[in-house]
Design a protein around this motif. Structure first.
Motif, PDB file in Angstrom:
ATOM      1  N   GLU A  39      44.931  41.637  47.202  1.00  0.00           N
ATOM      2  CA  GLU A  39      43.616  41.685  47.836  1.00  0.00           C
ATOM      3  C   GLU A  39      42.559  41.393  46.788  1.00  0.00           C
ATOM      4  O   GLU A  39      42.470  42.063  45.765  1.00  0.00           O
ATOM      5  N   ILE A  40      41.724  40.379  47.055  1.00  0.00           N
ATOM      6  CA  ILE A  40      40.681  39.950  46.134  1.00  0.00           C
ATOM      7  C   ILE A  40      39.401  40.738  46.420  1.00  0.00           C
ATOM      8  O   ILE A  40      38.919  40.768  47.544  1.00  0.00           O
ATOM      9  N   GLY A  41      38.842  41.365  45.381  1.00  0.00           N
ATOM     10  CA  GLY A  41      37.624  42.130  45.571  1.00  0.00           C
ATOM     11  C   GLY A  41      37.839  43.316  46.484  1.00  0.00           C
ATOM     12  O   GLY A  41      37.149  43.491  47.487  1.00  0.00           O
ATOM     13  N   SER A  42      38.771  44.160  46.128  1.00  0.00           N
ATOM     14  CA  SER A  42      39.182  45.250  47.009  1.00  0.00           C
ATOM     15  C   SER A  42      38.149  46.363  47.116  1.00  0.00           C
ATOM     16  O   SER A  42      38.243  47.215  48.001  1.00  0.00           O
ATOM     17  N   ALA A  60      45.523  45.543  44.357  1.00  0.00           N
ATOM     18  CA  ALA A  60      44.089  45.587  44.675  1.00  0.00           C
ATOM     19  C   ALA A  60      43.296  45.160  43.444  1.00  0.00           C
ATOM     20  O   ALA A  60      43.163  45.909  42.477  1.00  0.00           O
ATOM     21  N   LEU A  61      42.770  43.942  43.481  1.00  0.00           N
ATOM     22  CA  LEU A  61      42.041  43.378  42.346  1.00  0.00           C
ATOM     23  C   LEU A  61      40.547  43.580  42.541  1.00  0.00           C
ATOM     24  O   LEU A  61      39.993  43.195  43.576  1.00  0.00           O
ATOM     25  N   GLU A  62      39.893  44.156  41.539  1.00  0.00           N
ATOM     26  CA  GLU A  62      38.459  44.449  41.608  1.00  0.00           C
ATOM     27  C   GLU A  62      37.894  44.521  40.192  1.00  0.00           C
ATOM     28  O   GLU A  62      38.450  45.236  39.346  1.00  0.00           O
ATOM     29  N   PRO A  63      36.810  43.796  39.890  1.00  0.00           N
ATOM     30  CA  PRO A  63      36.267  43.834  38.533  1.00  0.00           C
ATOM     31  C   PRO A  63      35.350  45.017  38.256  1.00  0.00           C
ATOM     32  O   PRO A  63      35.059  45.306  37.097  1.00  0.00           O
ATOM     33  N   ASP A  64      34.878  45.695  39.287  1.00  0.00           N
ATOM     34  CA  ASP A  64      33.922  46.789  39.108  1.00  0.00           C
ATOM     35  C   ASP A  64      34.664  48.119  38.926  1.00  0.00           C
ATOM     36  O   ASP A  64      35.282  48.620  39.875  1.00  0.00           O
ATOM     37  N   PRO A  65      34.620  48.721  37.745  1.00  0.00           N
ATOM     38  CA  PRO A  65      35.371  49.960  37.511  1.00  0.00           C
ATOM     39  C   PRO A  65      34.894  51.122  38.388  1.00  0.00           C
ATOM     40  O   PRO A  65      35.692  52.008  38.719  1.00  0.00           O
ATOM     41  N   ASN A  66      33.629  51.129  38.760  1.00  0.00           N
ATOM     42  CA  ASN A  66      33.129  52.203  39.618  1.00  0.00           C
ATOM     43  C   ASN A  66      33.742  52.136  41.013  1.00  0.00           C
ATOM     44  O   ASN A  66      34.122  53.165  41.599  1.00  0.00           O
TER      45      ASN A  66
END
Length: 203
Positions: A39-42, A60-66
């Motif tokens: 999933e891109i931008g989970s 689950a791929l997401e660049p935002d650690p928050n």
């Protein structure tokens, strides 16, 4: 990849993506995923409850650690779930290693969306599929004028969201063949709610 908004659908505010008007889109798109899923931008994990028993692993791929921290606190799912803190332009997975790629209201905000789509194609197995629901460029001239006019300002206040990205042609130019697509306006301001929903396979 940012944040969603209820009105615009890209991620201006994660809470707004809980809007019940989006539920039917999630059920159709996420429910069609199977096998090993990327999933891109989970985000905060709002899609997780919609995966079916046909899924054997969720990446689950997401660049935002928050947002990832929020997702880790979400209720557990049946399939093994692994979080990946990375950008879609540089997916840290092997070639031909996933069965399904899912993207929901994400392509509008990825800085290099064409590069990200090329990466999605790279990690998909030859018989894999891309499942998507996105908002983007309208076919109506008057609406397109507003989308083009508003996007430079909108990008600055909405986490990089583009109102005018031509979703179908972007997917096709990245080497996918559209298998199914449905388009139309969701309720709300037309420059912000023209939807693309469907599936595609690597060519």
């Amino acid at each position: 990849m940012g944040i969603y908004s209820e009105v615009i659908l890209p991620r201006l505010c994660d809470l707004s993506m809980r809007n019940e008007r989006l539920r039917a889109y999630r059920e159709r798109v996420i429910g069609a995923a199977e096998g090993r899923v990327l999933e891109i931008g989970s985000g905060s994990g709002l899609n997780l409850p919609f995966y079916s028993p046909m899924v054997r692993e969720i990446l689950a791929l997401e660049p935002d650690p928050n947002l990832l921290a929020m997702a880790r606190r979400a209720p557990p799912v049946d399939a093994p779930l692994n979080f990946i803190e990375a950008s879609a332009e540089r997916i840290p997975l092997d070639d031909s290693s996933v069965d399904t790629v899912v993207t929901t209201w994400t392509l509008c905000t990825i800085p290099e969306a064409a590069e990200a789509l090329t990466e999605m194609r790279r990690v998909l197995r030859p018989q894999g599929k891309l499942l998507f629901v996105e908002h983007g460029l309208s076919p109506d001239r008057g609406v397109r004028w507003w989308q083009d006019t508003l996007t430079p300002i909108w990008r600055r206040i909405s986490g990089g969201c583009h109102l005018n990205r031509p979703i179908q042609s972007m997917i096709e130019k990245a080497g996918f063949g559209i298998e199914r697509i449905e388009t139309g306006y969701m309720r709300g301001p037309k420059p912000m709610t023209f939807m693309y929903e469907g599936s595609a396979r690597p060519r």
